[in-house]
Scaffold this active site. Sequence first.
Site, PDB file in Angstrom:
ATOM      1  N   TRP A  47       7.119 -64.622  68.849  1.00 50.87           N
ATOM      2  CA  TRP A  47       7.667 -63.442  69.496  1.00 50.87           C
ATOM      3  C   TRP A  47       7.970 -62.305  68.537  1.00 50.87           C
ATOM      4  CZ3 TRP A  47      12.245 -62.756  67.037  1.00 50.87           C
ATOM      5  CH2 TRP A  47      12.904 -63.886  66.536  1.00 50.87           C
TER       6      TRP A  47
ATOM      7  N   PRO B 151       0.829 -67.042  73.835  1.00 50.81           N
ATOM      8  CA  PRO B 151       1.821 -66.204  73.171  1.00 50.81           C
ATOM      9  C   PRO B 151       3.212 -66.635  73.615  1.00 50.81           C
ATOM     10  CG  PRO B 151       0.911 -65.019  75.035  1.00 50.81           C
ATOM     11  CD  PRO B 151       0.185 -66.346  74.959  1.00 50.81           C
TER      12      PRO B 151
ATOM     13  N   GLU C 211       1.379 -71.058  59.851  1.00 52.97           N
ATOM     14  CA  GLU C 211       2.231 -70.081  59.161  1.00 52.97           C
ATOM     15  C   GLU C 211       3.662 -70.328  59.619  1.00 52.97           C
ATOM     16  OE1 GLU C 211       2.960 -65.319  58.943  1.00 52.97           O
ATOM     17  OE2 GLU C 211       0.886 -66.019  58.872  1.00 52.97           O
ATOM     18  N   LEU C 212       4.504 -70.794  58.701  1.00 53.62           N
ATOM     19  CA  LEU C 212       5.808 -71.337  59.079  1.00 53.62           C
ATOM     20  C   LEU C 212       6.943 -70.517  58.467  1.00 53.62           C
ATOM     21  CD1 LEU C 212       4.715 -75.058  58.654  1.00 53.62           C
ATOM     22  CD2 LEU C 212       4.493 -73.587  60.676  1.00 53.62           C
TER      23      LEU C 212
END
Length: 533
Positions: A174, A199, A271-272
């Site tokens: 988000w 999303p 991707e963290l």
Amino acid sequence: MTTAAADTSTLASTEPGALPPSITPAALRRLADRVTTTPGAERVTTTAPYTGAPLADLPVSTPSDVEEAFTRARSAQTSWAAMTIGERKRILLRFHDLVLARQHEALDLMQAESGKTRRDAFLEVSDIAITARYYANNAAKLLAPRRRRGAIPLLTHTTELHHPKGVVTVISPWNYPLSMAAGDALPALMAGNAVVQKPDTQTSLTALWALELMHEAGLPNGVWQMVIGRGSSIGGALMAGADYMMFTGSTDSGRRIARDAGERLIGASLELGGKNAMLVLDDADISRTADGAVAACFPSAGQLCVSIERLYVPEALLDTFVAAFAERTRKLRLGAAYDYSCDVGCLTTTAQLETVTAHVEDAVGKGATVLAGGRSRPDLGPLFFEPTVLTGVTPDMTLYNHETFGPVVTIYPYRDLDEAITRVNATPYGLNASVWTRNGPRGRAVAARIRAGTVNVNDAFAAAWGSIDAPMGGMGDSGIGRHGAEGILKYTEPQTVAHQRIQGFTPPAGIPHSLWAKVLTTMLKTLKRVGAR
């Protein structure tokens, strides 16, 4: 690149946070209709962070809807992959032009859904324009068949090919609803894949807007589809149908996805989280560095994966730097406006406000000092929290090691550079870092000692982020996989085609193996002497 002057949006009302005229009930229904669902689907209502008022009524996808999306995607992917790269390139470049021409729609949606400022939303518009142009113009070179060295010079013709994976699942967050949604889908599409994307529900309108523009640009139906729902409901179906998984989100969720992808023997790019550090060297320009720290810490109210949460400053510069940084932080304009008048917007969700508040209260309760900010601002809106600067933070405080993901930064003094680098690296994360100095070569040398996927010298994060041809991603608990040139290659299956001419490793008829072994031994020694690779 277009500029802020291109924005033509006007407020529907002078009331702070009032929706702009581009966000109409008809526009919201049109975007919601692009969600892959069945008639009579359950609905969910999102809220506008600026005001807390209802924003959009969206259909919720079921696991069966997700399965249907994959079925359609596989059917569409075959003809999409058969198109020439030039044809796909033209679609992405038309999308590039549409994004810039209609940017006010995206800016309005991003602000309405996330609560970020217009200047932060514009960075996403420019990012996606750059991303679309890069992959459109470079895909032919990156995906082209490549000659590789054969086993026997002149006799082995070896070629590396790149085929699309098939159908890629993209799960996007988000916080950067255009950059992370379209930015991860575009290279997958350019490589010839279809995409099924989930999303985050809160910011799905922006992703759906990108899908709408891609269809206007010429993307065939079915190639890129959107589903909406909680991961606990449709996550299994998204994993089950994927040929590759692209996920951006928390480290805990990333670990689960990596485990599930491993069970299915498919690839994943993750991707963290991060606990990014900024290192001020003893020769830094204080004024420029203080300005840079503001830009590093507070974009999108600190809800940026590469923003800075830790600052390390030499003891000799501490008082001067802290005074300059805190003064600039206190002057930031906090508010809700669909124009470029505000410096910092609000947080996106109630959960994020609760996390930020808890982290600050825990630190202050255990002895940390607040130099700027430190409190929520319900007078401005339900999710506003002041840009906050803390000192005196110790390891027993929650935010010392844990990612806050909000407008909060902690400052630590250090005595010598080796100590500082050790402390910068003392985290399981390794996403982004920043080094500030008057000496460029020295800054780059220090940057190379920092354990992070990207390190910027005299910049917060935009230098690396904007260097789109370079790899960008995390080390350690910050994830696996990269953007950049690798960002399209990861969506392909490399294949080696080796054609052996005339003679290979087996002896010709009538030649005994013992003699053939001596011949090959002589050949291998000769290749070494002449420097053959």
